[in-house]
Design a protein around this motif. Sequence first.
Motif, PDB file in Angstrom:
ATOM      1  N   LEU A 100       0.813  -0.685   0.151  1.00 10.91           N
ATOM      2  CA  LEU A 100      -0.285   0.058   0.134  1.00 10.91           C
ATOM      3  C   LEU A 100       0.477   1.416  -0.571  1.00 10.91           C
ATOM      4  CD1 LEU A 100      -2.589   1.452   0.103  1.00 10.91           C
ATOM      5  CD2 LEU A 100      -2.447   0.777   2.698  1.00 10.91           C
ATOM      6  N   TYR A 101       1.741   0.931   1.274  1.00 10.76           N
ATOM      7  CA  TYR A 101       2.607   2.356   0.780  1.00 10.76           C
ATOM      8  C   TYR A 101       3.751   2.176  -0.403  1.00 10.76           C
ATOM      9  CZ  TYR A 101       2.340   2.643   6.085  1.00 10.76           C
ATOM     10  OH  TYR A 101       1.607   2.533   7.310  1.00 10.76           O
ATOM     11  N   TYR A 102       3.959   1.433  -1.311  1.00  9.43           N
ATOM     12  CA  TYR A 102       5.055   1.972  -2.381  1.00  9.43           C
ATOM     13  C   TYR A 102       3.904   2.379  -3.648  1.00  9.43           C
ATOM     14  CZ  TYR A 102       7.452   0.215  -6.006  1.00  9.43           C
ATOM     15  OH  TYR A 102       8.249   0.335  -7.520  1.00  9.43           O
ATOM     16  N   LYS A 103       2.336   1.897  -3.179  1.00  2.00           N
ATOM     17  CA  LYS A 103       1.545   2.141  -4.313  1.00  2.00           C
ATOM     18  C   LYS A 103       1.292   3.893  -4.233  1.00  2.00           C
ATOM     19  CE  LYS A 103      -1.208   1.014  -8.301  1.00  2.00           C
ATOM     20  NZ  LYS A 103      -0.171   1.046  -9.219  1.00  2.00           N
ATOM     21  N   ILE A 104       1.322   4.092  -2.899  1.00  2.00           N
ATOM     22  CA  ILE A 104       0.632   5.872  -3.363  1.00  2.00           C
ATOM     23  C   ILE A 104       2.550   6.855  -3.464  1.00  2.00           C
ATOM     24  CG2 ILE A 104       0.631   7.074  -0.870  1.00  2.00           C
ATOM     25  CD1 ILE A 104      -0.813   5.055   0.990  1.00  2.00           C
ATOM     26  N   TRP A 105       3.457   6.095  -2.581  1.00  2.00           N
ATOM     27  CA  TRP A 105       4.711   6.766  -3.349  1.00  2.00           C
ATOM     28  C   TRP A 105       4.545   7.135  -4.829  1.00  2.00           C
ATOM     29  CZ3 TRP A 105       9.060   4.204  -5.516  1.00  2.00           C
ATOM     30  CH2 TRP A 105       9.677   4.966  -6.006  1.00  2.00           C
ATOM     31  N   GLU A 106       4.251   5.996  -5.594  1.00  2.00           N
ATOM     32  CA  GLU A 106       3.927   5.384  -6.982  1.00  2.00           C
ATOM     33  C   GLU A 106       3.134   6.936  -7.652  1.00  2.00           C
ATOM     34  OE1 GLU A 106       5.084   1.751  -9.580  1.00  2.00           O
ATOM     35  OE2 GLU A 106       3.473   1.731  -8.262  1.00  2.00           O
ATOM     36  N   ASN A 107       1.954   7.448  -7.194  1.00  2.00           N
ATOM     37  CA  ASN A 107       1.455   8.075  -7.436  1.00  2.00           C
ATOM     38  C   ASN A 107       1.127   9.729  -6.974  1.00  2.00           C
ATOM     39  OD1 ASN A 107      -1.395   6.254  -9.148  1.00  2.00           O
ATOM     40  ND2 ASN A 107       0.177   4.917  -7.307  1.00  2.00           N
ATOM     41  N   SER A 108       1.649   9.535  -5.563  1.00  2.00           N
ATOM     42  CA  SER A 108       2.364  10.918  -5.408  1.00  2.00           C
ATOM     43  C   SER A 108       3.099  10.863  -4.082  1.00  2.00           C
ATOM     44  CB  SER A 108       0.690  11.331  -4.917  1.00  2.00           C
ATOM     45  OG  SER A 108       0.704  12.523  -3.554  1.00  2.00           O
ATOM     46  N   ALA A 132      10.924   0.856   9.979  1.00  2.00           N
ATOM     47  CA  ALA A 132      10.570  -0.661   9.435  1.00  2.00           C
ATOM     48  C   ALA A 132      12.196  -1.691   9.470  1.00  2.00           C
ATOM     49  CB  ALA A 132       9.825  -1.143   8.193  1.00  2.00           C
ATOM     50  N   SER A 133      12.860  -0.241   9.726  1.00  2.00           N
ATOM     51  CA  SER A 133      14.646  -0.680  10.617  1.00  2.00           C
ATOM     52  C   SER A 133      15.536  -1.489   9.020  1.00  2.00           C
ATOM     53  CB  SER A 133      14.778  -1.989  11.368  1.00  2.00           C
ATOM     54  OG  SER A 133      13.422  -1.421  12.081  1.00  2.00           O
ATOM     55  N   PHE A 134      14.754  -1.296   7.624  1.00  2.00           N
ATOM     56  CA  PHE A 134      14.978  -0.802   6.509  1.00  2.00           C
ATOM     57  C   PHE A 134      17.068  -0.191   6.351  1.00  2.00           C
ATOM     58  CE2 PHE A 134      11.743  -2.763   5.117  1.00  2.00           C
ATOM     59  CZ  PHE A 134      11.628  -3.457   4.755  1.00  2.00           C
ATOM     60  N   GLY A 135      17.739  -0.359   6.150  1.00  2.00           N
ATOM     61  CA  GLY A 135      19.352   0.238   5.655  1.00  2.00           C
ATOM     62  C   GLY A 135      19.482   1.874   5.191  1.00  2.00           C
ATOM     63  N   LYS A 136      19.623   2.604   5.610  1.00  2.00           N
ATOM     64  CA  LYS A 136      19.705   3.696   4.850  1.00  2.00           C
ATOM     65  C   LYS A 136      20.027   4.152   3.090  1.00  2.00           C
ATOM     66  CE  LYS A 136      22.227   8.686   5.053  1.00  2.00           C
ATOM     67  NZ  LYS A 136      23.492   8.960   5.650  1.00  2.00           N
ATOM     68  N   GLY A 137      19.704   4.671   2.542  1.00  2.22           N
ATOM     69  CA  GLY A 137      19.543   4.316   1.028  1.00  2.22           C
ATOM     70  C   GLY A 137      18.417   3.617   0.626  1.00  2.22           C
ATOM     71  N   ALA A 138      18.059   2.323   1.031  1.00  5.25           N
ATOM     72  CA  ALA A 138      17.068   1.435   0.253  1.00  5.25           C
ATOM     73  C   ALA A 138      15.912   1.626  -0.078  1.00  5.25           C
ATOM     74  CB  ALA A 138      16.317   0.134   2.282  1.00  5.25           C
ATOM     75  N   SER A 139      16.037   1.096  -1.179  1.00  3.65           N
ATOM     76  CA  SER A 139      14.877   1.312  -1.826  1.00  3.65           C
ATOM     77  C   SER A 139      13.735   0.885  -1.579  1.00  3.65           C
ATOM     78  CB  SER A 139      15.384   0.872  -3.807  1.00  3.65           C
ATOM     79  OG  SER A 139      13.776   0.766  -3.927  1.00  3.65           O
ATOM     80  N   PRO A 140      12.650   2.104  -1.750  1.00  3.61           N
ATOM     81  CA  PRO A 140      11.664   1.577  -1.795  1.00  3.61           C
ATOM     82  C   PRO A 140      10.458   0.149  -2.304  1.00  3.61           C
ATOM     83  CG  PRO A 140      11.400   3.806  -2.427  1.00  3.61           C
ATOM     84  CD  PRO A 140      12.318   3.415  -2.458  1.00  3.61           C
ATOM     85  N   ASP A 141      11.613   0.142  -3.415  1.00  5.90           N
ATOM     86  CA  ASP A 141      11.108  -1.850  -3.543  1.00  5.90           C
ATOM     87  C   ASP A 141      11.264  -2.657  -2.726  1.00  5.90           C
ATOM     88  OD1 ASP A 141      10.720  -0.629  -5.937  1.00  5.90           O
ATOM     89  OD2 ASP A 141      12.643  -1.266  -6.649  1.00  5.90           O
ATOM     90  N   VAL A 142      12.198  -2.605  -1.538  1.00  7.43           N
ATOM     91  CA  VAL A 142      11.674  -3.421  -0.641  1.00  7.43           C
ATOM     92  C   VAL A 142      10.566  -3.608  -0.059  1.00  7.43           C
ATOM     93  CG1 VAL A 142      13.990  -3.466   0.053  1.00  7.43           C
ATOM     94  CG2 VAL A 142      12.420  -2.106   1.356  1.00  7.43           C
ATOM     95  N   LEU A 143       9.571  -2.755   0.079  1.00  2.00           N
ATOM     96  CA  LEU A 143       8.412  -2.856   0.504  1.00  2.00           C
ATOM     97  C   LEU A 143       6.986  -3.961  -0.026  1.00  2.00           C
ATOM     98  CD1 LEU A 143       7.759   0.825   0.994  1.00  2.00           C
ATOM     99  CD2 LEU A 143       8.184  -0.895   2.558  1.00  2.00           C
ATOM    100  N   LEU A 144       7.832  -3.931  -1.485  1.00  2.00           N
ATOM    101  CA  LEU A 144       7.292  -5.646  -2.042  1.00  2.00           C
ATOM    102  C   LEU A 144       7.239  -6.591  -1.273  1.00  2.00           C
ATOM    103  CD1 LEU A 144       6.950  -3.371  -5.410  1.00  2.00           C
ATOM    104  CD2 LEU A 144       5.731  -3.568  -3.741  1.00  2.00           C
ATOM    105  N   ASN A 145       8.054  -7.146  -0.452  1.00  2.00           N
ATOM    106  CA  ASN A 145       8.926  -8.067   0.033  1.00  2.00           C
ATOM    107  C   ASN A 145       7.685  -9.179   0.723  1.00  2.00           C
ATOM    108  OD1 ASN A 145       9.850 -10.705   0.679  1.00  2.00           O
ATOM    109  ND2 ASN A 145      11.618  -9.190   1.148  1.00  2.00           N
ATOM    110  N   ARG A 146       7.270  -9.568   0.349  1.00  2.00           N
ATOM    111  CA  ARG A 146       6.177 -10.185   1.701  1.00  2.00           C
ATOM    112  C   ARG A 146       6.388 -11.326   2.669  1.00  2.00           C
ATOM    113  NH1 ARG A 146       0.729  -9.503  -0.886  1.00  2.00           N
ATOM    114  NH2 ARG A 146      -0.462 -11.204   0.421  1.00  2.00           N
ATOM    115  N   GLU A 147       7.739 -11.011   2.673  1.00  2.00           N
ATOM    116  CA  GLU A 147       8.453 -11.962   3.972  1.00  2.00           C
ATOM    117  C   GLU A 147       8.914 -11.155   4.969  1.00  2.00           C
ATOM    118  OE1 GLU A 147       8.401 -15.538   3.760  1.00  2.00           O
ATOM    119  OE2 GLU A 147       6.998 -15.530   1.869  1.00  2.00           O
ATOM    120  N   SER A 148       8.666 -11.755   6.024  1.00  2.00           N
ATOM    121  CA  SER A 148       9.428 -10.838   6.818  1.00  2.00           C
ATOM    122  C   SER A 148      10.417 -11.421   7.296  1.00  2.00           C
ATOM    123  CB  SER A 148       8.162 -11.541   8.630  1.00  2.00           C
ATOM    124  OG  SER A 148       9.272 -10.710   9.376  1.00  2.00           O
TER     125      SER A 148
END
Length: 339
Positions: free
Chosen positions: A17-25, A181-197
Amino acid sequence: MTARSGWVQSGATLGELYYKIWENSKVHGFPAGVCPTVGVGGHISGAGYGNMVRKHGLSVDHVVDAKIVDVDGKILDRKAMGEDLFWAIRGGGGASFRVVLAFKIQLVEVPETVTVFQVERTLEQNATDVVYKWQTIAPTTDDGLGADDVVSLLAKDFPELGLGKQDCFEMNWIESALWWASFGKGASPDVLLNRESYHVKFMKRKSDYVKTPISKTRLQWLWEKMIELGEPGLVFNPYGGKMNEINATETPFPHRSGNLFKIQYSINWKEAGVEADTRNKDLVKKLHSYMTGFVSRNPRSAYLNYRDLDMGLLRIGVTMKVKFMGRAIIMGILRDWWT
């Protein structure tokens, strides 16, 4: 998705959801949780909260429509299902009523630049003073606080924290979602699409609400008990702000005005097996029991979305006694008995 609203299916994750929002706005967001692999359907049906809770309230406060399947297999929207059922699925646990297919959500405006900070303090570095003061500062701090103001304002109102400019990081909203979400600095928003914890294999969560500040003496006692236990931790989520403005009956989520903060008791482990499960669950149960005198009572309240198997052993009998007494009374009596 329009600039301000859109439909999200129940099977989507918050990260998607966050990724899709970011894609649009780049100037809109949605008030929801920090864990990207959490499912939207369960999150919203249990009310949903996140970092914008004081500014914008709960996730369900921004749900304007829904699609459900009834017992006859018909797909109903808000108008067709009626306002009572629409009320119930926004925080009352959607699985208890109908199959919820999707929610229509209203987005909120977010600044182009947001500020996050992290300050660590040991007991020798006045951690008790910081936590004690935080209990009254966090629920009352300006919910529109901007990047330019945070250091100067907290230096005035919360000097115990010792916040400096070096502790603050400026970023956009999607980057802040990655940061929390504790992703490292510079992480791409693409990681939000990963459904595995990627965080933990096993966990246990419990919850409480606090209405009056915990004294320094009691906090010091609590730290001693936590040191004895070793593993379980506490997360405090401040209320106030928008949460004080919305009536408790507006949605099935009753924990609005009057709460300073919510407590999350947490423990994570990687070992599989009954022995590890029992050991770790017992630790967080002990911590929860230590907090009995510090939290809400009559009833001792809990957050629905932290499904707690320690509660509910008497659920069938109690429900039969009160089910005709109205939804507010059911909620109160059940939680009193369960605790």
